[in-house]
Scaffold this motif. Sequence first.
Motif, mmCIF file in Angstrom:
data_model
loop_
_atom_site.group_PDB
_atom_site.id
_atom_site.type_symbol
_atom_site.label_atom_id
_atom_site.label_comp_id
_atom_site.label_asym_id
_atom_site.label_seq_id
_atom_site.Cartn_x
_atom_site.Cartn_y
_atom_site.Cartn_z
ATOM 1 N N GLY A 1 -39.959 1.454 -33.238
ATOM 2 C CA GLY A 1 -40.928 0.646 -33.961
ATOM 3 C C GLY A 1 -41.770 -0.202 -33.035
ATOM 4 O O GLY A 1 -42.982 -0.365 -33.241
ATOM 5 N N GLN A 2 -41.132 -0.727 -31.997
ATOM 6 C CA GLN A 2 -41.857 -1.565 -31.041
ATOM 7 C C GLN A 2 -42.999 -0.812 -30.374
ATOM 8 O O GLN A 2 -44.113 -1.327 -30.236
ATOM 9 N N GLN A 3 -42.764 0.427 -29.965
ATOM 10 C CA GLN A 3 -43.764 1.175 -29.197
ATOM 11 C C GLN A 3 -44.694 2.025 -30.061
ATOM 12 O O GLN A 3 -45.897 2.090 -29.812
ATOM 13 N N LEU A 4 -44.159 2.694 -31.079
ATOM 14 C CA LEU A 4 -44.999 3.567 -31.899
ATOM 15 C C LEU A 4 -45.939 2.770 -32.801
ATOM 16 O O LEU A 4 -46.852 3.337 -33.403
ATOM 17 N N SER A 5 -45.718 1.466 -32.895
ATOM 18 C CA SER A 5 -46.691 0.633 -33.600
ATOM 19 C C SER A 5 -47.994 0.526 -32.826
ATOM 20 O O SER A 5 -48.997 0.051 -33.359
ATOM 21 N N GLY A 6 -47.986 0.972 -31.554
ATOM 22 C CA GLY A 6 -49.222 1.092 -30.782
ATOM 23 C C GLY A 6 -49.596 -0.117 -29.966
ATOM 24 O O GLY A 6 -50.728 -0.219 -29.499
ATOM 25 N N VAL A 7 -48.649 -1.042 -29.735
ATOM 26 C CA VAL A 7 -49.011 -2.274 -29.036
ATOM 27 C C VAL A 7 -49.549 -2.005 -27.637
ATOM 28 O O VAL A 7 -50.527 -2.635 -27.199
ATOM 29 N N GLY B 1 -43.839 -7.430 -40.234
ATOM 30 C CA GLY B 1 -44.642 -7.622 -41.440
ATOM 31 C C GLY B 1 -46.079 -7.976 -41.112
ATOM 32 O O GLY B 1 -47.030 -7.434 -41.697
ATOM 33 N N ILE B 2 -46.267 -8.897 -40.164
ATOM 34 C CA ILE B 2 -47.616 -9.285 -39.731
ATOM 35 C C ILE B 2 -48.347 -8.096 -39.116
ATOM 36 O O ILE B 2 -49.530 -7.858 -39.397
ATOM 37 N N CYS B 3 -47.638 -7.331 -38.274
ATOM 38 C CA CYS B 3 -48.250 -6.153 -37.635
ATOM 39 C C CYS B 3 -48.708 -5.136 -38.676
ATOM 40 O O CYS B 3 -49.803 -4.569 -38.569
ATOM 41 N N CYS B 4 -47.879 -4.895 -39.662
ATOM 42 C CA CYS B 4 -48.208 -3.917 -40.711
ATOM 43 C C CYS B 4 -49.453 -4.343 -41.478
ATOM 44 O O CYS B 4 -50.383 -3.547 -41.679
ATOM 45 N N ALA B 5 -49.495 -5.611 -41.894
ATOM 46 C CA ALA B 5 -50.653 -6.113 -42.640
ATOM 47 C C ALA B 5 -51.921 -6.049 -41.798
ATOM 48 O O ALA B 5 -52.992 -5.649 -42.287
ATOM 49 N N ALA B 6 -51.810 -6.422 -40.514
ATOM 50 C CA ALA B 6 -52.981 -6.400 -39.625
ATOM 51 C C ALA B 6 -53.510 -4.983 -39.440
ATOM 52 O O ALA B 6 -54.733 -4.759 -39.407
ATOM 53 N N CYS B 7 -52.609 -3.995 -39.317
ATOM 54 C CA CYS B 7 -53.035 -2.601 -39.138
ATOM 55 C C CYS B 7 -53.763 -2.068 -40.374
ATOM 56 O O CYS B 7 -54.764 -1.344 -40.254
ATOM 57 N N VAL B 8 -53.280 -2.424 -41.553
ATOM 58 C CA VAL B 8 -53.929 -1.970 -42.788
ATOM 59 C C VAL B 8 -55.344 -2.533 -42.889
ATOM 60 O O VAL B 8 -56.310 -1.805 -43.161
ATOM 61 N N ILE B 9 -55.477 -3.833 -42.640
ATOM 62 C CA ILE B 9 -56.789 -4.470 -42.733
ATOM 63 C C ILE B 9 -57.721 -3.940 -41.636
ATOM 64 O O ILE B 9 -58.910 -3.722 -41.872
ATOM 65 N N LEU B 10 -57.172 -3.711 -40.434
ATOM 66 C CA LEU B 10 -57.975 -3.184 -39.333
ATOM 67 C C LEU B 10 -58.529 -1.802 -39.667
ATOM 68 O O LEU B 10 -59.691 -1.488 -39.355
ATOM 69 N N TYR C 1 -52.404 -9.015 -34.999
ATOM 70 C CA TYR C 1 -51.388 -8.011 -34.670
ATOM 71 C C TYR C 1 -50.621 -8.432 -33.414
ATOM 72 O O TYR C 1 -49.387 -8.356 -33.369
ATOM 73 N N VAL C 2 -51.355 -8.862 -32.384
ATOM 74 C CA VAL C 2 -50.720 -9.289 -31.131
ATOM 75 C C VAL C 2 -49.792 -10.473 -31.377
ATOM 76 O O VAL C 2 -48.683 -10.541 -30.826
ATOM 77 N N ILE C 3 -50.224 -11.420 -32.222
ATOM 78 C CA ILE C 3 -49.386 -12.577 -32.548
ATOM 79 C C ILE C 3 -48.078 -12.123 -33.204
ATOM 80 O O ILE C 3 -46.986 -12.558 -32.825
ATOM 81 N N GLY C 4 -48.200 -11.236 -34.195
ATOM 82 C CA GLY C 4 -47.014 -10.741 -34.880
ATOM 83 C C GLY C 4 -46.060 -10.030 -33.945
ATOM 84 O O GLY C 4 -44.834 -10.227 -34.007
ATOM 85 N N HIS C 5 -46.613 -9.208 -33.063
ATOM 86 C CA HIS C 5 -45.766 -8.450 -32.131
ATOM 87 C C HIS C 5 -45.093 -9.373 -31.121
ATOM 88 O O HIS C 5 -43.945 -9.149 -30.725
ATOM 89 N N ALA C 6 -45.806 -10.417 -30.695
ATOM 90 C CA ALA C 6 -45.286 -11.297 -29.643
ATOM 91 C C ALA C 6 -44.109 -12.138 -30.108
ATOM 92 O O ALA C 6 -43.232 -12.482 -29.305
ATOM 93 N N ILE C 7 -44.054 -12.485 -31.402
ATOM 94 C CA ILE C 7 -42.972 -13.372 -31.847
ATOM 95 C C ILE C 7 -41.702 -12.619 -32.235
ATOM 96 O O ILE C 7 -40.650 -13.230 -32.398
ATOM 97 N N GLY C 8 -41.777 -11.302 -32.378
ATOM 98 C CA GLY C 8 -40.591 -10.573 -32.809
ATOM 99 C C GLY C 8 -40.388 -9.221 -32.149
ATOM 100 O O GLY C 8 -39.505 -9.056 -31.295
ATOM 101 N N PRO C 9 -41.176 -8.205 -32.509
ATOM 102 C CA PRO C 9 -40.944 -6.843 -32.015
ATOM 103 C C PRO C 9 -40.966 -6.703 -30.502
ATOM 104 O O PRO C 9 -40.243 -5.877 -29.960
ATOM 105 N N SER C 10 -41.767 -7.494 -29.802
ATOM 106 C CA SER C 10 -41.812 -7.359 -28.339
ATOM 107 C C SER C 10 -40.565 -7.905 -27.650
ATOM 108 O O SER C 10 -39.931 -7.198 -26.864
ATOM 109 N N PRO C 11 -40.154 -9.164 -27.893
ATOM 110 C CA PRO C 11 -39.037 -9.714 -27.115
ATOM 111 C C PRO C 11 -37.642 -9.485 -27.669
ATOM 112 O O PRO C 11 -36.663 -9.464 -26.909
#
Length: 460
Positions: free
Chosen positions: A284-290, A347-356, A380-390
């Motif tokens: 999920g971390q990588q295939l989300s495309g960060v 959740g933030i990443c998913c919402a950001a991708c849909v709107i994007l 999207y970057v904010i959402g990824h930085a607080i959870g999926p990345s670290p």
Amino acid sequence: MANPEERKGKLTLLLAAATLISAFGSSFQYGYNVAVINSPAPDMQRFYQNVSESRNSTVSEGVLTLLWSLTVSMFPLGGFFGSLLIAPLVNNLGRKGTLLFNNIFSVVPALLMGVSEVLESFEVIILGRFIVGICAGLSSNVVPMYLGELAPRNLRGAVGIVPQLFITIGILTAQVFGIRNILGNAEGWPIMLSLTGVPALIELILLPFCPESPRYMLIQRGDENNARTALQRLRGWKDVEDEMTEMRLEEQSERAEGQLSVLKLFTFRSLRWQLVSIIIMNMGQQLSGVNAIYYYADSIFSSAGVKENDVQYVTVGTGTVNVLMTFAAVFIVEASGRRLLLLIGFGICCAACVILTVALSLQETLYWMPYVSIGCVIIYVIGHAIGPSPIPTVITSEIFRQSSRPAAFMVAGSVHWLSNFTVGLVFPFLEWLKCSQQTKHKGHQVLKKIVGLVPKERTS
């Protein structure tokens, strides 16, 4: 005997030094090499074309896209091979020893990529990207493992996020260096690629003064005296018998199992859900495309309608947001918990991708849609930085014991880097197909107007 409550949360100077040195010397390089080829991409592609022409061969747009995709994706492919080396190296050389050995895979490619223009060889760049990928594949997993074993239990979450923080700092540093007036130009890109060797040299000088993991020395080497000494230095007090007892109990319970290989890890029913969890988190971390954002940031923002002169500054702004939010995660991870941060982040990443997706579809219709696209990328970057990345590396370090931890990091690293490789290789072809379809669509409209199928626009 001191009250254990008074010791809780103590960050000693030695622990802080080991954290900063290993994170800067290793994790920083991962982030730096993710973003280093984004800004100078046009100049490097011209170099590829010029080299091919000097060899009396022509390069079509499709072949050039393939060569550039390989240049980008060789880094995560090297990361995958590096992740396969985790278990044998950390079990034989130790955590600190592996980090020191790993610097070979940074200094050598730094030299290769630095002289690529002089040698007139883009193959050297591709090879260098693969080798430095091995460095990143090892460091992205060994640093969290090393720091997770050095830190006291109540600080493992915060200390475990520091490597991710330095990855984001590495990304931002590459983005700043990539500004065209600094190094992101035809003259500066070889220097920019070679700078990855500097953190490695600093780590080679300073890390030997830091201790090896006490858990490794006691449980895997049976060296109780050095383990106790290292633990006393890390904690800042002499009485470390509680932790020593805990490690002895773990050693006794694992003595019958021995070191688990990857194959054995997959056969243990008691570890099945832990294994499934780290696989899903890393996919999920990588295939989300960060990492596509950092590999191809300038191209993405240009497609979103950002003016050419402003793209590099929007890219740096995105990297700055990434650093700030990861820094914030260091302080909230213990209070918020791992699971909550993961759920909120995804959740933030998913919402950001849909709107994007909607914004990109409407950007030619509504003049203000490019601003929405930029906002979505930043959110999207904010959402990824607080959870999926670290969080995935922190959880991997915490839910596996000493005997299974190297194999678990090996599995997690392999999934991480294979997914990263897929994103790096596929993304430019998706963009190329999109551009081809847009060109074809415009061509059809012109053809229809010529043959009279569509009324021509009125002229005054």
